[in-house]
Design an enzyme around this catalytic site. Structure first.
Site, PDB file in Angstrom:
ATOM      1  N   ASN A  28     -81.297  47.274  77.495  1.00  0.00           N
ATOM      2  CA  ASN A  28     -81.831  48.090  76.609  1.00  0.00           C
ATOM      3  C   ASN A  28     -82.580  46.739  75.911  1.00  0.00           C
ATOM      4  O   ASN A  28     -82.214  46.431  75.254  1.00  0.00           O
ATOM      5  CB  ASN A  28     -79.880  48.066  75.624  1.00  0.00           C
ATOM      6  CG  ASN A  28     -80.189  48.236  74.559  1.00  0.00           C
ATOM      7  OD1 ASN A  28     -81.589  49.291  74.457  1.00  0.00           O
ATOM      8  ND2 ASN A  28     -79.098  48.457  74.307  1.00  0.00           N
ATOM      9  N   TRP A  29     -83.795  47.579  75.991  1.00  0.00           N
ATOM     10  CA  TRP A  29     -83.990  47.131  74.714  1.00  0.00           C
ATOM     11  C   TRP A  29     -84.407  46.820  73.515  1.00  0.00           C
ATOM     12  O   TRP A  29     -84.883  47.374  72.235  1.00  0.00           O
ATOM     13  CB  TRP A  29     -86.121  48.301  74.808  1.00  0.00           C
ATOM     14  CG  TRP A  29     -86.669  47.288  76.320  1.00  0.00           C
ATOM     15  CD1 TRP A  29     -85.772  46.088  77.638  1.00  0.00           C
ATOM     16  CD2 TRP A  29     -88.015  47.704  77.220  1.00  0.00           C
ATOM     17  NE1 TRP A  29     -86.594  45.858  78.684  1.00  0.00           N
ATOM     18  CE2 TRP A  29     -87.572  46.430  78.528  1.00  0.00           C
ATOM     19  CE3 TRP A  29     -88.762  48.030  76.656  1.00  0.00           C
ATOM     20  CZ2 TRP A  29     -88.800  46.782  78.984  1.00  0.00           C
ATOM     21  CZ3 TRP A  29     -90.308  47.773  78.040  1.00  0.00           C
ATOM     22  CH2 TRP A  29     -89.772  47.083  78.986  1.00  0.00           C
ATOM     23  N   LYS A  30     -83.609  48.176  72.771  1.00  0.00           N
ATOM     24  CA  LYS A  30     -83.115  48.849  72.088  1.00  0.00           C
ATOM     25  C   LYS A  30     -85.023  49.239  71.302  1.00  0.00           C
ATOM     26  O   LYS A  30     -85.429  49.687  71.541  1.00  0.00           O
ATOM     27  CB  LYS A  30     -82.158  48.019  70.702  1.00  0.00           C
ATOM     28  CG  LYS A  30     -81.497  46.966  71.397  1.00  0.00           C
ATOM     29  CD  LYS A  30     -80.361  46.430  70.620  1.00  0.00           C
ATOM     30  CE  LYS A  30     -79.147  45.831  71.634  1.00  0.00           C
ATOM     31  NZ  LYS A  30     -77.946  44.915  71.035  1.00  0.00           N
ATOM     32  N   HIS A 114     -73.288  53.922  72.336  1.00  0.00           N
ATOM     33  CA  HIS A 114     -73.794  52.743  72.222  1.00  0.00           C
ATOM     34  C   HIS A 114     -73.112  51.781  70.453  1.00  0.00           C
ATOM     35  O   HIS A 114     -73.185  53.076  69.639  1.00  0.00           O
ATOM     36  CB  HIS A 114     -75.921  52.337  72.256  1.00  0.00           C
ATOM     37  CG  HIS A 114     -75.479  50.006  71.955  1.00  0.00           C
ATOM     38  ND1 HIS A 114     -75.027  49.455  70.690  1.00  0.00           N
ATOM     39  CD2 HIS A 114     -75.554  49.239  73.393  1.00  0.00           C
ATOM     40  CE1 HIS A 114     -75.462  48.563  70.752  1.00  0.00           C
ATOM     41  NE2 HIS A 114     -75.860  48.287  72.311  1.00  0.00           N
ATOM     42  N   GLU A 116     -74.065  50.501  68.131  1.00  0.00           N
ATOM     43  CA  GLU A 116     -74.925  50.294  67.001  1.00  0.00           C
ATOM     44  C   GLU A 116     -75.131  52.166  66.644  1.00  0.00           C
ATOM     45  O   GLU A 116     -75.270  52.578  65.692  1.00  0.00           O
ATOM     46  CB  GLU A 116     -76.585  49.825  67.600  1.00  0.00           C
ATOM     47  CG  GLU A 116     -76.253  48.926  67.232  1.00  0.00           C
ATOM     48  CD  GLU A 116     -77.390  48.257  68.282  1.00  0.00           C
ATOM     49  OE1 GLU A 116     -77.941  48.847  68.999  1.00  0.00           O
ATOM     50  OE2 GLU A 116     -76.651  46.957  68.444  1.00  0.00           O
ATOM     51  N   GLU A 186     -68.280  46.502  75.783  1.00  0.00           N
ATOM     52  CA  GLU A 186     -69.560  45.624  74.577  1.00  0.00           C
ATOM     53  C   GLU A 186     -68.841  45.215  73.369  1.00  0.00           C
ATOM     54  O   GLU A 186     -68.718  46.555  72.345  1.00  0.00           O
ATOM     55  CB  GLU A 186     -70.887  45.798  74.457  1.00  0.00           C
ATOM     56  CG  GLU A 186     -71.881  46.624  75.760  1.00  0.00           C
ATOM     57  CD  GLU A 186     -72.945  46.730  75.334  1.00  0.00           C
ATOM     58  OE1 GLU A 186     -74.045  46.124  75.340  1.00  0.00           O
ATOM     59  OE2 GLU A 186     -73.323  47.695  73.983  1.00  0.00           O
ATOM     60  N   GLY A 192     -75.737  40.692  69.693  1.00  0.00           N
ATOM     61  CA  GLY A 192     -76.757  39.990  69.661  1.00  0.00           C
ATOM     62  C   GLY A 192     -76.589  38.822  68.047  1.00  0.00           C
ATOM     63  O   GLY A 192     -76.779  38.361  67.381  1.00  0.00           O
ATOM     64  N   SER A 231     -75.121  39.753  74.069  1.00  0.00           N
ATOM     65  CA  SER A 231     -75.445  37.757  74.518  1.00  0.00           C
ATOM     66  C   SER A 231     -75.169  37.593  74.974  1.00  0.00           C
ATOM     67  O   SER A 231     -75.023  36.189  75.993  1.00  0.00           O
ATOM     68  CB  SER A 231     -74.657  37.093  73.293  1.00  0.00           C
ATOM     69  OG  SER A 231     -74.590  37.304  72.234  1.00  0.00           O
ATOM     70  N   GLY A 252     -79.084  42.775  76.097  1.00  0.00           N
ATOM     71  CA  GLY A 252     -80.135  42.811  74.614  1.00  0.00           C
ATOM     72  C   GLY A 252     -81.527  42.594  74.562  1.00  0.00           C
ATOM     73  O   GLY A 252     -82.216  42.354  75.332  1.00  0.00           O
ATOM     74  N   GLY A 253     -80.981  41.621  73.764  1.00  0.00           N
ATOM     75  CA  GLY A 253     -82.838  40.289  73.075  1.00  0.00           C
ATOM     76  C   GLY A 253     -82.754  39.545  74.829  1.00  0.00           C
ATOM     77  O   GLY A 253     -83.993  39.841  74.996  1.00  0.00           O
TER      78      GLY A 253
HETATM   79  P1  13P Z   1     -77.390  41.473  73.306  1.00  0.00           P
HETATM   80  O1  13P Z   1     -77.687  41.098  75.080  1.00  0.00           O
HETATM   81  O2  13P Z   1     -78.791  41.311  71.793  1.00  0.00           O
HETATM   82  O3  13P Z   1     -75.926  40.487  73.074  1.00  0.00           O
HETATM   83  O4  13P Z   1     -77.469  43.145  73.048  1.00  0.00           O
HETATM   84  C1  13P Z   1     -76.247  43.868  74.040  1.00  0.00           C
HETATM   85  C2  13P Z   1     -76.251  45.044  73.565  1.00  0.00           C
HETATM   86  O5  13P Z   1     -75.552  45.902  72.985  1.00  0.00           O
HETATM   87  C3  13P Z   1     -77.240  45.985  74.940  1.00  0.00           C
HETATM   88  O6  13P Z   1     -76.780  46.586  74.642  1.00  0.00           O
END
Ligand code: 13P
Length: 270
Positions: A28-30, A114, A116, A186, A192, A231, A252-253
């Site tokens: 997930n590149w956000k 998600h 977010e 998640e 993050g 993470s 994510g990251g």
């Molecule tokens: P991180 O891997 O950066 O913690 O993000 C997880 C995430 O929200 C993937 O959708």
């Protein structure tokens, strides 16, 4: 096999022959990158992953880079996903896109719910369920995200919160449709933050989710893929992915770094 769910219910999961759930690693590149950095990363991943990794791999770039990324992934083993769609099929909804639109770009997966989006855009369990239905109606796979806050975990209500989120989706569709979904657990406190759930903590919630689903449909519970996110990095992926109810990761990251993401894919393919 009998499992005691956190809700205290005994749930019985049938050992269905050689039931194998293929691992899925989703990136997930956000809201990151530029048109050229997205293309470079997609091209690099397509070359690094194809033919060498034994798990399913999907990347979800920002919507505006879908075309670019789709071209870079053409003919590779990396699938394309979207981070969000609207639940409606058309109309006066400024700024949103439909499931059918992202399907046209070659998407086969869509993230829905998600945390977010639930927190920043106030998406309710019901809207998340409608989005999952819209994604299925366009013949793509929804990756339905669920998770608890730190306060909810500390208050001991994780199982109830996750149960409400999962059951809202189950209630909105037929068992056959639900079997076409993927769940991503998640924990919000792990997103993050660099703070990951231990493999044992994650496994406990994953098994709990499988039990909730088994209460309705034991076969779907055995077959549905449940990803862990929060993470996930190259150095903690194998411990998490070794758990019996963790069928992959939503990253994510670390999905923005080619070597790191490929290493996670490799950890899932062993
Ligand atoms: P991180 O891997 O950066 O913690 O993000 C997880 C995430 O929200 C993937 O959708």
């Amino acid at each position: 096999m009998h499992v005691l769910s956190k809700a205290g219910t005994i749930c019985r999961l049938f050992a269905v022959g050689a039931f194998v759930r293929d691992s899925l690693i989703a990136g997930n590149w956000k809201m990151n990158g530029t048109r050229s950095s997205a293309a470079a990363l997609a091209r690099g991943l397509a070359a690094a992953v194809s033919g060498s990794v034994r798990c399913d791999v999907v990347i979800c770039p920002p919507l505006v880079f879908l075309q670019e990324v789709a071209e870079c992934l053409a003919g590779s083993d990396v699938a394309l996903g979207a981070q969000n769609v609207d639940h409606r099929t058309e109309g006066a909804v400024t700024g949103e896109v439909t499931a059918g639109m992202v399907k046209e770009f070659g998407c086969s997966y869509v993230l829905v719910g998600h945390s977010e989006r639930r927190s920043l855009f106030h998406e309710s369990d019901e809207v998340v369920a409608e989005k999952a239905l819209a994604v299925l109606a366009s013949e793509m796979t929804p990756i339905v995200c669920v998770g608890e806050t730190l306060a909810q975990r500390q208050a001991g209500v994780t199982s109830r919160v996750i149960g409400d989120q999962v059951r809202a989706v189950m209630a909105a569709m037929t068992p056959v449709a639900f079997a076409g979904c993927i769940i991503a657990y998640e924990p919000i406190w792990a997103i993050g933050t660099g703070e990951t759930a231990t493999p044992e903590m994650a496994q406990a919630v994953h098994s709990d989710i499988r039990c909730m689903i088994a209460e309705q449909d034991a076969e779907t519970a055995q077959g549905i893929r449940i990803l862990y996110g929060g993470s996930v990095k190259a150095d903690n992926a194998s411990g998490l992915l070794a758990q019996s109810d963790i069928d992959g990761a939503l990253v994510g990251g670390a999905s923005l770094k080619q070597d790191e993401f490929v290493a996670i894919c490799e950890a899932a393919g062993v």
